[in-house]
Design a protein around this motif. Structure first.
Motif, PDB file in Angstrom:
ATOM      1  N   GLU A   1      -9.965  -1.900   0.211  1.00 59.75           N
ATOM      2  CA  GLU A   1     -10.019  -0.451   0.436  1.00 59.75           C
ATOM      3  C   GLU A   1      -9.965   0.278  -0.905  1.00 59.75           C
ATOM      4  O   GLU A   1     -10.788   1.139  -1.202  1.00 59.75           O
ATOM      5  CB  GLU A   1      -8.825   0.016   1.294  1.00 59.75           C
TER       6      GLU A   1
ATOM      7  N   GLY B   1     -10.217   6.315   4.380  1.00 61.38           N
ATOM      8  CA  GLY B   1     -10.275   5.624   5.661  1.00 61.38           C
ATOM      9  C   GLY B   1     -10.044   6.696   6.710  1.00 61.38           C
ATOM     10  O   GLY B   1     -10.967   7.322   7.229  1.00 61.38           O
ATOM     11  N   GLY B   2      -8.777   6.969   6.981  1.00 58.47           N
ATOM     12  CA  GLY B   2      -8.435   8.124   7.806  1.00 58.47           C
ATOM     13  C   GLY B   2      -8.221   9.368   6.954  1.00 58.47           C
ATOM     14  O   GLY B   2      -8.072  10.468   7.468  1.00 58.47           O
ATOM     15  N   GLY B   3      -8.152   9.177   5.635  1.00 59.91           N
ATOM     16  CA  GLY B   3      -8.110  10.309   4.715  1.00 59.91           C
ATOM     17  C   GLY B   3      -6.742  10.689   4.177  1.00 59.91           C
ATOM     18  O   GLY B   3      -6.640  11.592   3.341  1.00 59.91           O
ATOM     19  N   SER B   4      -5.664   9.980   4.605  1.00 61.47           N
ATOM     20  CA  SER B   4      -4.332  10.454   4.200  1.00 61.47           C
ATOM     21  C   SER B   4      -4.008  10.170   2.736  1.00 61.47           C
ATOM     22  O   SER B   4      -3.428  10.999   2.047  1.00 61.47           O
ATOM     23  CB  SER B   4      -3.246   9.867   5.095  1.00 61.47           C
ATOM     24  N   ASN B   5      -4.394   8.991   2.255  1.00 63.83           N
ATOM     25  CA  ASN B   5      -4.037   8.685   0.857  1.00 63.83           C
ATOM     26  C   ASN B   5      -4.782   9.623  -0.080  1.00 63.83           C
ATOM     27  O   ASN B   5      -4.207  10.146  -1.037  1.00 63.83           O
ATOM     28  CB  ASN B   5      -4.304   7.204   0.524  1.00 63.83           C
TER      29      ASN B   5
ATOM     30  N   GLN C   1      -1.414  -3.301   6.739  1.00 63.75           N
ATOM     31  CA  GLN C   1      -0.523  -2.634   5.787  1.00 63.75           C
ATOM     32  C   GLN C   1       0.365  -1.613   6.482  1.00 63.75           C
ATOM     33  O   GLN C   1       1.545  -1.489   6.179  1.00 63.75           O
ATOM     34  CB  GLN C   1      -1.317  -1.912   4.683  1.00 63.75           C
TER      35      GLN C   1
ATOM     36  N   SER D   1      -2.242   7.482   9.476  1.00 65.95           N
ATOM     37  CA  SER D   1      -3.195   8.247   8.669  1.00 65.95           C
ATOM     38  C   SER D   1      -3.704   9.415   9.516  1.00 65.95           C
ATOM     39  O   SER D   1      -3.107   9.731  10.547  1.00 65.95           O
ATOM     40  CB  SER D   1      -4.345   7.341   8.218  1.00 65.95           C
TER      41      SER D   1
ATOM     42  N   SER E   1       0.817  -1.212   0.000  1.00 63.07           N
ATOM     43  CA  SER E   1       0.000   0.000   0.000  1.00 63.07           C
ATOM     44  C   SER E   1       0.851   1.262   0.000  1.00 63.07           C
ATOM     45  O   SER E   1       2.080   1.210   0.105  1.00 63.07           O
ATOM     46  CB  SER E   1      -0.932   0.030   1.223  1.00 63.07           C
ATOM     47  N   HIS E   2       0.137   2.394  -0.067  1.00 62.99           N
ATOM     48  CA  HIS E   2       0.769   3.715  -0.037  1.00 62.99           C
ATOM     49  C   HIS E   2       1.409   4.035   1.312  1.00 62.99           C
ATOM     50  O   HIS E   2       2.115   5.013   1.449  1.00 62.99           O
ATOM     51  CB  HIS E   2      -0.308   4.776  -0.309  1.00 62.99           C
ATOM     52  N   LYS E   3       1.143   3.236   2.342  1.00 62.83           N
ATOM     53  CA  LYS E   3       1.521   3.626   3.704  1.00 62.83           C
ATOM     54  C   LYS E   3       3.026   3.786   3.886  1.00 62.83           C
ATOM     55  O   LYS E   3       3.469   4.501   4.783  1.00 62.83           O
ATOM     56  CB  LYS E   3       0.966   2.619   4.696  1.00 62.83           C
TER      57      LYS E   3
ATOM     58  N   THR F   1      -4.758   2.306  -4.079  1.00 63.56           N
ATOM     59  CA  THR F   1      -3.839   2.406  -2.948  1.00 63.56           C
ATOM     60  C   THR F   1      -3.054   1.131  -2.669  1.00 63.56           C
ATOM     61  O   THR F   1      -1.982   1.195  -2.075  1.00 63.56           O
ATOM     62  CB  THR F   1      -4.611   2.795  -1.677  1.00 63.56           C
TER      63      THR F   1
END
Ligand SMILES: *Cc1c(COP(=O)(O)O)cnc(C)c1O
Length: 462
Positions: free
Chosen positions: A388, A268-272, A143, A233, A114-116, A417
């Motif tokens: 997601e 989700g939490g909005g960061s991506n 992730q 996030s 993922s982007h994380k 993502t």
């Protein structure tokens, strides 16, 4: 015919952004500050320093610098997995028989899937730079825990990951990847913290939640010397790090003279999504484009579309600062039949503010439609998407079909993502046709809203 846009648009390593983009520098209304629940006053830098790394706090509070340099030590690590490809979804366009052009930015080409890793790299780097020896975090689907384990291994930090218990049981191999990178995995709730013990006493046999795992990780960080907590996030500095997604997308699309009409992403939490839209939203805030921004959330965890815009805790044990955000209540627990991630009760304060001010829209989708879209996408584009990410696919497909109906040739960009190789229990449910949809009733949501703190900021007394 004009130059054909390639299937995959790769940047060179030289073209990778050397600075992150801070969308707050162009926001006319800043989101309200974090509130210290003990004093009911805005959090000071000192309040935050017990929990977070110093550089991350500076970034968190920065409302003025449009660009913030990505240190060379982080850019070096980024070359492990960046630049990421921007893909023209020719195959999906063909299957949908749509006049729309569809592009997606694919962030799943690394072991975390993922982007994380974009923010994990930055946060581990800053922790090391500050001379810390260890960091803690929580992980739900896994992730984030994997990404942080990879970054901690690279920079040489010890890491404790509080993993939501059901998830650690459903995804034993995800846990093994995290351990392989050298991190400790503690299923949460655990008896290693007061917060965990309290929840176990209250709800014996609970499968845990993200909010609870956050409480445990924060407690561990503040009670361990030379240790801080990092979050994957929601917070502004995480969105800042994720802006690398949007910046790369824009460089690649600009090269081909393409400007999106619609930008879609899961929230989700909005960061991506905050990171994907950042540079485009920055232009929009300055009146330079009229792009439509659409965040997509699960119908079973609808924080933007059905939540309240109030101050709430970021964790269920009510230990973190209060953030003004769209929230379902810090005690909200998504239904156990919800398989697709994006289960956090709150939403990034930046995304919340942009949504509140009318700069973006939000839609919610039921999980059976999400998996229909995931499978349709996998069959033609080849990538097995994370559930997601499939929320974004679903909305992009809807948009492309709307274009077909209306005969419009819009340019759609969406964020893909990550990959779904560890989500096969959910795909199994889908294939076995045992997957059901769950849409909370208003009465269900009221139970969550009841857990929003009754405090001076929410009563308008501050
Ligand atoms: C964590 C995660 C999300 C949610 O991202 P947010 O930035 O919290 O909205 C989406 N997709 C994948 C694959 C993830 O791992």
């Amino acid at each position: 015919m004009a130059t054909k846009i390639p299937y995959k648009m790769y940047l060179t390593e030289e073209e990778m952004p050397k600075a992150w983009y801070n969308v707050k520098a162009n926001m006319k209304t800043q989101h309200p500050p974090f509130i210290n629940p003990a004093t009911q006053k805005p959090c000071t830098k000192e309040d935050l320093q017990a929990v977070f790394c110093d550089d991350c706090i500076d970034q968190e509070l920065n409302e003025t610098d449009e660009y913030i340099e990505i240190p060379e030590g982080i850019r070096n690590f980024y070359t492990n997995f960046r630049p990421s490809p921007l893909v023209r979804a020719y195959f999906l366009e063909k299957v949908l028989d749509t006049p729309a052009e569809i592009y997606y930015k694919f962030e799943g080409n690394n072991t975390s899937g993922s982007h994380k890793l974009n923010s994990a790299a930055a946060q581990a780097y800053y922790a090391k730079k500050q001379g810390l020896t260890s960091i803690t975090t929580e992980t739900g689907a896994g992730q984030w825990g994997t990404a942080l384990a990879m970054a901690s291994a690279f920079y040489g930090l010890n890491l404790d990951v509080y993993m939501v218990k059901v998830s650690s049981e459903q995804k034993p191999y995800r846990k093994e990847v995290i351990r392989t990178y050298g991190a400790n995995v503690i299923p949460s709730p655990s008896n290693t913290t007061n917060a965990g013990r309290k929840i176990l006493e209250q709800f014996p046999g609970t499968g845990g939640s993200l909010g609870c795992a956050i409480s445990e990780a924060v407690e561990k960080a503040v009670t361990t010397p030379n240790c801080r907590y990092v979050l994957g996030s929601v917070l502004d500095h995480v969105l800042l790090h994720q802006s690398v997604i949007g910046l790369e997308s824009k460089i690649a699309l600009d090269k081909y003279g393409v400007t999106p009409d619609v930008i879609i992403g899961c929230v989700g939490g909005g960061s991506n999504y905050g990171g994907l839209i950042a540079p485009y939203m920055g232009e929009r805030l300055q009146g330079k484009n009229n792009i439509e921004f659409i965040g997509v959330e699960p119908a079973s965890c609808p924080s933007l579309t059905r939540g309240k815009f109030v101050y709430d805790f970021c964790d269920s044990a009510q230990t973190t600062p209060l953030a003004k955000m769209y929230t379902l209540g810090c005690g909200f627990m998504p239904s156990p039949n919800h398989a697709g991630g994006l289960r956090y009760h709150g939403m990034s304060p930046i995304v919340s503010q942009l949504y509140h001010d009318g700069y973006m829209k939000a839609v919610s989708v039921e999980q059976s439609r999400v998996f229909d879209a995931a499978v349709k996408f996998a069959k033609c584009e080849g990538i097995l998407p994370a559930p997601e990410s499939a929320h974004a696919i679903c909305a992009a497909v809807d948009e492309a079909l709307k274009c077909k109906k209306e005969g419009k040739k819009k340019v759609i960009l969406f964020g893909l993502t990550g990959t779904g190789y560890f989500d096969l229990a959910a795909y199994k449910q889908y294939n076995d046709k045992t997957m059901t949809d769950y849409i909370p009733t208003d009465a269900d949501l009221e139970k969550g809203f009841d857990t929003i703190p009754k405090c001076a900021v929410n009563e308008g007394l501050l």
